[in-house]
Structure formats: C-alpha cells, structure tokens
Design an enzyme around this catalytic site. Structure first.
Site, short mmCIF file in Angstrom:
data_model
loop_
_atom_site.label_atom_id
_atom_site.label_comp_id
_atom_site.label_asym_id
_atom_site.label_seq_id
_atom_site.Cartn_x
_atom_site.Cartn_y
_atom_site.Cartn_z
N GLY A 28 111.31 53.43 44.71
CA GLY A 28 110.27 54.23 45.34
C GLY A 28 109.16 53.38 45.90
N SER A 29 108.22 54.02 46.58
CA SER A 29 107.17 53.29 47.28
C SER A 29 106.27 52.51 46.32
CB SER A 29 106.34 54.25 48.13
OG SER A 29 105.77 55.28 47.33
N THR A 30 105.94 53.10 45.17
CA THR A 30 105.10 52.39 44.21
C THR A 30 105.88 51.25 43.55
OG1 THR A 30 104.01 54.50 43.75
CG2 THR A 30 103.48 52.68 42.29
N GLY A 83 107.90 54.13 39.17
CA GLY A 83 106.93 55.13 39.59
C GLY A 83 107.32 56.52 39.11
N LYS A 95 110.73 62.83 38.38
CA LYS A 95 111.18 61.72 39.21
C LYS A 95 112.39 62.17 40.03
CE LYS A 95 111.55 57.64 37.50
NZ LYS A 95 110.92 57.09 38.71
N GLY A 97 112.32 61.91 43.70
CA GLY A 97 112.00 62.16 45.10
C GLY A 97 112.75 61.23 46.05
N GLY A 98 113.04 60.03 45.56
CA GLY A 98 113.79 59.08 46.37
C GLY A 98 115.29 59.16 46.18
N GLU A 104 117.81 55.77 37.49
CA GLU A 104 116.50 55.53 36.89
C GLU A 104 116.47 55.97 35.43
OE1 GLU A 104 113.61 55.95 40.83
OE2 GLU A 104 114.10 57.73 39.65
N LYS A 122 99.18 61.70 41.44
CA LYS A 122 100.42 62.09 40.75
C LYS A 122 100.15 62.64 39.34
CE LYS A 122 102.77 60.44 44.21
NZ LYS A 122 103.52 59.19 44.11
#
Length: 236
Positions: A28-30, A83, A95, A97-98, A104, A122
């Site tokens: 993910g982005s984070t 994230g 969790k 979203g990606g 994970e 969040k």
C-alpha cells in the site's frame, strides 16, 4: 499533507527495526514509504531479511536492495510493518484496499509483532466506514454472494456489496481470487462478523485484522502518536 503524514509514520516505524530481524513487509501507499526508508537503512549497513506481502512490494523492495525470502523458507517472523485502511483504538483493522489482504494476514499471523503505520485520517472510533474487502473464490460466486447477504442480515448490517472491478472486468488478486467490497458503515461487533464471514464457503479471507496488531504509529499535524493494544502480549 496525507502523503507527508504517511511518510512520517513509516519513518517512525523504521526506527523499531533492529539488525538481524526477519520482517514482514506490507503493501500500500503507506507501506511503500516504509520500504523506501528501510532501503536507505539497508544501504547504510542494516542487515535484515524480508517477506513481501504482494508482488508490487517485492518489486519495490528488490529495487531498494532489501534481501527477500518466503514463508516457506522462513516461516516465523519477528515483526511485520504494514498500513491499514482503517483502525480503531483497540487496533481492530480494516485492510485490503490494495487487494493484498490474504497475503498480508498470512504474513502478519506468522509474526511475533505487527506495527501499523497510518495517517490520522485512518483512525476511527468504530471501523466500517471504509468498505470491508472480502476475498472470494470465483467458482460459485452467486452462491457465495447469497450466503454473504444472509451473513450480513444476521449481523444486523447493511446488505450493500459490490464486486471490485465490476462483472465484466473483476479485480483479480495475486492469489487468483475476486474481492467483494461490503459497504457496512459501522461494524460494532467485528469479532462476531469475522467468525461468521470465515464460516461462509467460498470466502478465502476477509479484511478485518483482529488481535494481530500490537502497536500503531499514527501521524497527524502535531506529530506521530502511538496506539497500543494492551490486550496482546508482544512476547507471545
């Protein structure tokens, strides 16, 4: 601003990584901010080995010079850093979203500890505003869908679901599965819902992470705060 906060939380988590650690590396982005910060520490001489939770993370980690392995070769990890799309003060997470929720969760469960990194947007009182991803097997999708509807009704939750990507071009996970996003608004009893979803034939995994995270670093305009789950023993 959000991207900068994600970077701050990720850099705080990198400080918890110690030489010789076996790491689970999130998606993910984070998490990408974490991978880049970890890569810098590796180039500065930090000796660690990681298990990525997605093909995308694996590619970025390799580019950063981080040594990677698999859970087949290294089935027990010291720490996972990842994230979250949502988290509450008890460290119940949403969790996926990606689209990497299955890997994970497997990696997080194989770790002694899990640290969540997120921006303050969040952190919520009750999870559920973010759509809950439910990973399902493509075979028998219609039957699985009906069983999920019954599950939501039994939990007094809205029956509002969508196949990610749509019927014509459904999103396919790294494991070859589909994802159904459930728009539930609030999940007041996440543990009960988690058990019921797991019992539905055709469901591979769901995006609620319960009793897995031991700590979260949440970055806001005034800095990074620490959220800890005091019900989880970090030594177990």
């Amino acid at each position: 601003m959000s991207d900068e906060l994600k970077r701050l939380a990720a850099e705080r988590a990198v400080a918890d990584v110690e030489p010789g650690m076996k790491l689970g590396i999130g998606t993910g982005s984070t998490a990408e901010h974490f991978v880049r910060a970890l890569g810098q520490r590796v180039r500065d001489g930090l000796d660690v080995i990681g298990v990525p939770t997605s093909e995308r993370t694996a590619e970025l980690a390799k580019a950063e010079g981080i040594t990677l392995t698999t859970l087949e070769e290294m089935p027990e990890l010291d720490l996972t850093i990842d994230g979250a799309d949502e988290l509450d003060p008890q460290l119940v997470l949403i969790k996926g979203g990606g689209g990497a929720l299955l890997r994970e969760k497997i990696v997080a469960a194989a770790s002694k500890r899990m640290i969540v990194i997120a921006d303050v947007g969040k952190l919520v009182d009750v999870v559920g505003a973010y759509p809950l991803p439910i990973e399902v097997i493509p075979f028998g999708l219609g039957a699985t869908w009906k069983a999920l509807e019954a599950c939501l009704v039994a939990n007094d939750l809205p029956v509002k679901m969508a196949l990610r990507g749509g019927d014509e071009h459904p999103f396919v996970t790294d494991g070859g599965h589909y994802i159904i996003d459930a728009h539930l608004e609030r999940i007041p009893h996440p543990a009960c819902l988690a058990d019921d979803l797991t019992a539905v034939p055709g469901v591979v995994e769901h995006g609620m992470f319960i009793s897995l995270a031991t700590k979260a670093y949440v970055a806001g305009p005034e800095g990074v705060i620490t959220v800890e789950d005091t019900t989880v023993d970090p030594e177990t």
